[in-house]
Design a protein around this motif. Structure first.
Motif, PDB file in Angstrom:
ATOM      1  N   GLY A 153       5.067   3.969   1.964  1.00 53.28           N
ATOM      2  CA  GLY A 153       4.363   2.714   1.746  1.00 53.28           C
ATOM      3  C   GLY A 153       4.902   1.580   2.592  1.00 53.28           C
ATOM      4  O   GLY A 153       5.931   1.709   3.263  1.00 53.28           O
ATOM      5  N   SER A 154       4.180   0.472   2.579  1.00 54.18           N
ATOM      6  CA  SER A 154       4.598  -0.751   3.255  1.00 54.18           C
ATOM      7  C   SER A 154       4.325  -1.929   2.336  1.00 54.18           C
ATOM      8  O   SER A 154       3.380  -1.896   1.533  1.00 54.18           O
ATOM      9  CB  SER A 154       3.828  -0.947   4.567  1.00 54.18           C
ATOM     10  OG  SER A 154       4.184   0.023   5.520  1.00 54.18           O
TER      11      SER A 154
ATOM     12  N   SER B 154       8.393  -0.799   5.982  1.00 53.73           N
ATOM     13  CA  SER B 154       7.885   0.491   5.525  1.00 53.73           C
ATOM     14  C   SER B 154       8.967   1.206   4.707  1.00 53.73           C
ATOM     15  O   SER B 154      10.168   1.045   4.969  1.00 53.73           O
ATOM     16  CB  SER B 154       7.473   1.368   6.711  1.00 53.73           C
ATOM     17  OG  SER B 154       6.364   0.828   7.370  1.00 53.73           O
TER      18      SER B 154
ATOM     19  N   ILE C 207       0.855  -1.182   0.000  1.00 54.29           N
ATOM     20  CA  ILE C 207       0.000   0.000   0.000  1.00 54.29           C
ATOM     21  C   ILE C 207       0.891   1.233   0.000  1.00 54.29           C
ATOM     22  O   ILE C 207       1.974   1.225   0.596  1.00 54.29           O
ATOM     23  CB  ILE C 207      -0.948  -0.003   1.223  1.00 54.29           C
ATOM     24  CG1 ILE C 207      -1.984   1.120   1.122  1.00 54.29           C
ATOM     25  CG2 ILE C 207      -0.170   0.089   2.532  1.00 54.29           C
ATOM     26  CD1 ILE C 207      -3.080   1.020   2.184  1.00 54.29           C
TER      27      ILE C 207
ATOM     28  N   ARG D 262       0.348   4.630   9.528  1.00 57.05           N
ATOM     29  CA  ARG D 262      -0.918   4.117   9.000  1.00 57.05           C
ATOM     30  C   ARG D 262      -0.713   3.051   7.917  1.00 57.05           C
ATOM     31  O   ARG D 262      -1.491   2.098   7.836  1.00 57.05           O
ATOM     32  CB  ARG D 262      -1.767   5.258   8.450  1.00 57.05           C
ATOM     33  CG  ARG D 262      -2.291   6.221   9.512  1.00 57.05           C
ATOM     34  CD  ARG D 262      -3.297   5.516  10.435  1.00 57.05           C
ATOM     35  NE  ARG D 262      -3.878   6.464  11.380  1.00 57.05           N
ATOM     36  CZ  ARG D 262      -3.468   6.645  12.620  1.00 57.05           C
ATOM     37  NH1 ARG D 262      -2.444   5.922  13.077  1.00 57.05           N
ATOM     38  NH2 ARG D 262      -4.042   7.517  13.418  1.00 57.05           N
ATOM     39  N   THR D 263       0.296   3.194   7.083  1.00 59.94           N
ATOM     40  CA  THR D 263       0.521   2.172   6.064  1.00 59.94           C
ATOM     41  C   THR D 263       0.957   0.859   6.703  1.00 59.94           C
ATOM     42  O   THR D 263       0.519  -0.223   6.282  1.00 59.94           O
ATOM     43  CB  THR D 263       1.570   2.628   5.038  1.00 59.94           C
ATOM     44  OG1 THR D 263       2.784   3.010   5.707  1.00 59.94           O
ATOM     45  CG2 THR D 263       1.055   3.793   4.202  1.00 59.94           C
TER      46      THR D 263
ATOM     47  N   VAL E  39       0.962   5.720   0.131  1.00 64.75           N
ATOM     48  CA  VAL E  39       0.319   7.022   0.353  1.00 64.75           C
ATOM     49  C   VAL E  39       1.197   8.097  -0.280  1.00 64.75           C
ATOM     50  O   VAL E  39       2.421   8.084  -0.097  1.00 64.75           O
ATOM     51  CB  VAL E  39       0.158   7.307   1.857  1.00 64.75           C
ATOM     52  CG1 VAL E  39      -0.286   8.754   2.088  1.00 64.75           C
ATOM     53  CG2 VAL E  39      -0.843   6.341   2.483  1.00 64.75           C
TER      54      VAL E  39
END
Length: 426
Positions: free
Chosen positions: A396-397, A376, A91, A114-115, A93
């Motif tokens: 992202g992660s 991450s 994911i 959050r990721t 961001v």
């Protein structure tokens, strides 16, 4: 002459009209417990993407005594394999340069957090979805199917004892202290606490462990934990009937091309992608050549539409993750192009079914590719060839992993109604 005041409303078009608190709302906490019961494996680098877990099967026991001076016939060892191929999830961001310098909150740090959290939730969801394929299911009382669960069929001592007994009978190995491990939803826990004093006493067994592991007690030879991120299924009426999941449903045409076709609609949580709302099955009239199905207006869900081409034929998902308030037409050609897949079993209309598990050791596993465990990433600050004006950074992660069943006989699924609502979004 009266004074004329310069009011806030006069200046609000040229001044900030909101104070942004430095303290943000907390996210609703998700208690993710299932993954800790998995047996963990690592796939070495440069050995492909498939892990093979090997187990030697038991030998068949002798059925007759030895004859003096005569060697018995030899028996062969046999093995069984579980092959699992890792998959990559990720994911990202994107934060613009403007967003980074104009907001009070540290957006970059929050994006990193959050990721990583989102990926952890993906792993938990995928493990739960994988475990739903398990064939050992324990319902309350004499219930034998999800569709038969009623308002009074709540999780109780007898149900848990039956599941634990099944695992013992299957030879499932225990965890620490000769105990199995279990995980249930808060609603299932509440039903037990309200009805069973023994479990209520057990829930106070060790506050330190409860804080660290989310445990709620030892009960019926099982150490229990609570999770609010488990599958929940709600049954609704069939398409085309009062209270149905779909917003609109019409059958039309002639020729009977869809004679006896079965239609099911499933609502997936738009945030978590869990299947949550399941319609009863609709049988299409024998004179219809097409059906128009309009998904609900609620944007809290996306919708899968399943159909068969005739009664009793293979189910296929013909439309997947359809947005809210979208009309889809079902025809014989649409069925041909669909993907063979059965919808989840629906509870009775209006019923909410909660899911929990009880595990023996080595019931299921998870494997990560060495060097690609959950990590991450953040793109460097400054200009680059693809970002010449330094207008943003990406966070992202990703992970490359997979969960899998090791032995279907070593875990059981618990399904029950509850006196307490699931609180699913409308």
């Amino acid at each position: 002459m009266a004074d004329t005041a310069t009011q806030f409303s006069t200046l609000s078009t040229d001044a900030p009209n909101v104070w942004i608190s430095r303290e943000m709302y907390r996210l609703g906490e998700r208690n993710m417990r299932v993954g800790k019961y998995a047996t963990k494996y690592t796939l070495p680098q440069r050995f492909g993407k498939t892990l093979r877990v090997v187990r030697y099967k038991r030998l068949s026991l002798p059925t007759a005594t030895l004859t003096e001076g005569t060697a018995p016939d030899a028996v062969a060892l046999s093995i069984e394999n579980v092959d699992v191929t890792v998959e990559q999830w990720g994911i990202v961001v994107l934060l613009t340069d403007v967003a980074q310098i104009t907001t009070t909150h540290p957006a970059l740090n929050i994006a990193i957090e959050r990721t990583a959290l989102a990926m952890a939730e993906v792993l938990e969801r995928e493990q739960c979805v994988m475990l739903l394929a398990g064939t050992t299911v324990q319902y309350p009382g004499s219930i034998t199917a999800r569709a038969d669960i009623g308002a009074n069929d709540k999780l109780d001592t007898a149900t848990v004892l039956a599941a634990a007994t099944t695992l013992r009978n299957n030879g499932a190995a225990e965890y620490e202290g000769g105990l199995f491990s279990g995980v249930i939803a808060p609603q299932m826990e509440a039903d037990i606490l309200a009805a069973d004093q023994t479990f209520k006493d057990a829930s106070n067994f060790a506050n330190v462990r409860r804080l660290e592991y989310g445990e709620i007690g030892i009960w019926m030879a099982t150490r229990w934990a609570r999770s609010n991120f488990l599958p929940i299924f709600k049954g609704v009426a069939a398409p085309g009937t009062q209270g149905a999941l779909v917003a609109g449903y019409t059958e039309s045409g002639s020729g009977g091309a869809l004679d006896g076709t079965l239609v099911t609609v499933v609502g997936r949580d738009a945030t978590t992608d869990y299947e949550r709302i399941i319609s009863q099955t609709k049988t299409i009239a024998d004179t219809d050549a097409s059906v128009t199905c309009t998904t609900p207006t609620s944007t809290n869900y996306v919708y899968d539409i399943y159909m068969t081409n005739t009664a009793g034929a293979t189910n296929k998902v013909v439309f997947s993750r359809v947005a809210a308030n979208t009309a889809k037409t079902l025809t014989a050609a649409v069925y041909t192009a669909g993907t063979a897949q059965s919808p989840p079993s629906a509870p009775a209309s209006g019923r909410e079914v909660f899911v929990g598990w009880i595990f023996g050791k080595d019931a299921f596993g998870r494997v990560e590719l060495n060097g690609m465990s959950l990590q991450s990433y953040i793109t460097p600050a400054g200009a680059s060839y693809s970002n010449p004006l330094a207008q943003g950074r990406k966070v992202g992660s990703k992970i490359m992993w997979k969960s899998f069943v090791i032995d279907n006989a070593f875990f059981a699924r618990l399904e029950a109604e509850s006196a307490y609502s699931a609180g699913l979004p409308a």
